[in-house]
Design a protein around this motif. Sequence first.
Motif, PDB file in Angstrom:
ATOM      1  N   PRO A   1      -7.263  11.907  18.021  1.00 51.22           N
ATOM      2  CA  PRO A   1      -7.658  10.487  18.086  1.00 51.22           C
ATOM      3  C   PRO A   1      -9.052  10.207  17.521  1.00 51.22           C
ATOM      4  N   VAL A   2      -9.946  11.219  17.540  1.00 52.72           N
ATOM      5  CA  VAL A   2     -11.299  11.051  16.981  1.00 52.72           C
ATOM      6  C   VAL A   2     -11.689  12.355  16.272  1.00 52.72           C
TER       7      VAL A   2
ATOM      8  N   GLY B   1     -15.828  15.775  22.443  1.00 56.76           N
ATOM      9  CA  GLY B   1     -15.119  14.972  23.438  1.00 56.76           C
ATOM     10  C   GLY B   1     -14.708  13.637  22.812  1.00 56.76           C
ATOM     11  N   ARG B   2     -13.838  12.904  23.539  1.00 58.05           N
ATOM     12  CA  ARG B   2     -13.254  11.669  22.988  1.00 58.05           C
ATOM     13  C   ARG B   2     -14.306  10.584  22.756  1.00 58.05           C
TER      14      ARG B   2
ATOM     15  N   ALA C   1     -16.780   9.165  14.399  1.00 61.00           N
ATOM     16  CA  ALA C   1     -15.834   8.359  13.595  1.00 61.00           C
ATOM     17  C   ALA C   1     -16.562   7.200  12.914  1.00 61.00           C
ATOM     18  N   ARG C   2     -17.508   6.619  13.635  1.00 60.72           N
ATOM     19  CA  ARG C   2     -18.240   5.481  13.038  1.00 60.72           C
ATOM     20  C   ARG C   2     -19.046   5.914  11.819  1.00 60.72           C
TER      21      ARG C   2
ATOM     22  N   GLY D   1      -5.107  10.294  14.315  1.00 59.04           N
ATOM     23  CA  GLY D   1      -3.728  10.337  14.820  1.00 59.04           C
ATOM     24  C   GLY D   1      -2.718  10.473  13.692  1.00 59.04           C
ATOM     25  N   ALA D   2      -3.175  10.910  12.519  1.00 57.25           N
ATOM     26  CA  ALA D   2      -2.267  11.003  11.354  1.00 57.25           C
ATOM     27  C   ALA D   2      -1.548  12.353  11.360  1.00 57.25           C
ATOM     28  N   ARG D   3      -0.269  12.332  11.097  1.00 58.41           N
ATOM     29  CA  ARG D   3       0.534  13.577  11.032  1.00 58.41           C
ATOM     30  C   ARG D   3       1.083  13.737   9.620  1.00 58.41           C
ATOM     31  N   ILE D   4       0.856  14.927   9.075  1.00 59.42           N
ATOM     32  CA  ILE D   4       1.371  15.187   7.725  1.00 59.42           C
ATOM     33  C   ILE D   4       2.728  15.863   7.840  1.00 59.42           C
TER      34      ILE D   4
END
Length: 415
Positions: free
Chosen positions: A187-188, A195-196, A203-204, A216-219
């Motif tokens: 998620p991050v 940690g989250r 991420a920012r 959260g991307a899955r290849i």
Amino acid sequence: MTTVAGRAEEHAMPQQPEHVVVVGAGLGGVRVIEQLRAHGFQGRISLIGAEEHQPYDRPPLSKQILNREWEPERATLRNRAALEALGVSVRLGVRAVALDGTGVALADGRQLAGDTVVLATGAAPRKLPGQPDGVAVLRTLDDALSLRDALDSARSMLVVGAGFIGAEAACAARRRGLDVTVLEAMPVPCERVLGRQVGGLAARLFTEAGVDLRCGARIDRFADEHTVELSDGGMVSAGVVLVGIGARPELGWLDGVGPGNGDGLACDANGRVLATDGVWALGDMAAWRDPARGRFHRHEHWTSAVDQAAVVACDILGVERPAPTVPYVWSDQFGLKIQVLGRTDLVDEVVPLHGEGLDGGPVKGTLVGYFVDDTLVGAVAFGCPAKLVRYRAPVTERADRAAVLALSGSGARLV
Ligand code: FAD
């Protein structure tokens, strides 16, 4: 009753090895040699390295070298002359292929018979299933030079994995003005380390630098070396694709050594490989017993390899080991330094100590404390190294929350 001879033996210097063979001419291997000599070891030392290059440092690969700020020579740890001055017999460009007791077999058919062996063969990049050969990875100097050339002529880059290396590569591509997409399964970014909540700050940094970060991307698969298909059916293409999803320890050549190769070669808290005699291991390939947690832990950080080299050299020579240090790792991302001090995994609570990043303010200047049972076990700083220094002693001493808040001067806003 102790005899005179027995008492003399008790006070004699521990027996020194005659020939130390160090396998792996990277950071850990070079540092252990320096430490052995610094402690007065006079015996033979041989160093074996799979790569042709003089031993070099890896952090600049994804920073100064990718950014064309340094030429490769500047990352050299010790050149051949410097190693010779340390009395080291160096064999580069040849891989160790087997270990039998303390004897090392080389790919060119030669054997090296040491009475002590230090293993420091590092790690190799993890790959995705079906990953085409033309997709870049970043572990070696050769990887960095070919990625650097590829970025020079590309217009876009796709990075799979928003860890430290993926982030630094994305940063180098943005500096050149490329369109950059980063795919992250979690998620991050760096959730395991930060940690989250604090990963959200990392991420920012991506998005504020204009990176298209997709968490959260899955290849599902690679269509070719420029295109991936996602599990939601979407396709992402770029001129250069880099996979930076971590590294697996280089253990393939050590079949049957130690108690079974899990994630890292299992060693005691001084780096002795379990179930062997006269064999030590350190750095990215080794999982040392962590007395605080009662389990084995593999650190993949520059400072850990350096600290472990000092411990291994002392243990080999039978001299007192250095005082324990706290883990430390840094990464240079999008114009600021992220610094991670202590253990930031498995914490109870994360508390902002400086800056407004967690409240939506600037990421730069934010410093966060990590607590277990109300004691400080770690700290993460975004672009404020001078502040982080103040928390080294409190993290080492596991200061309590009240003392930490007093130090930060942030008690009032945390009530
Ligand atoms: P290495 O430095 O990888 O050395 C292992 C050596 O063994 C290699 O030269 C390899 O060729 C050789 N070898 C492998 N197999 C064999 C064999 N069978 N026979 C002989 N030789 C063999 N850490 C940080 O804390 N901060 C950072 O900013 C940072 N940036 C990094 C950037 C990049 C691109 C990379 C790849 C790593 C980075 N690291 C960073 C991690 C840090 O560099 C490593 O933790 C450190 O190099 C580990 O040292 P090592 O001696 O275990 O492994």
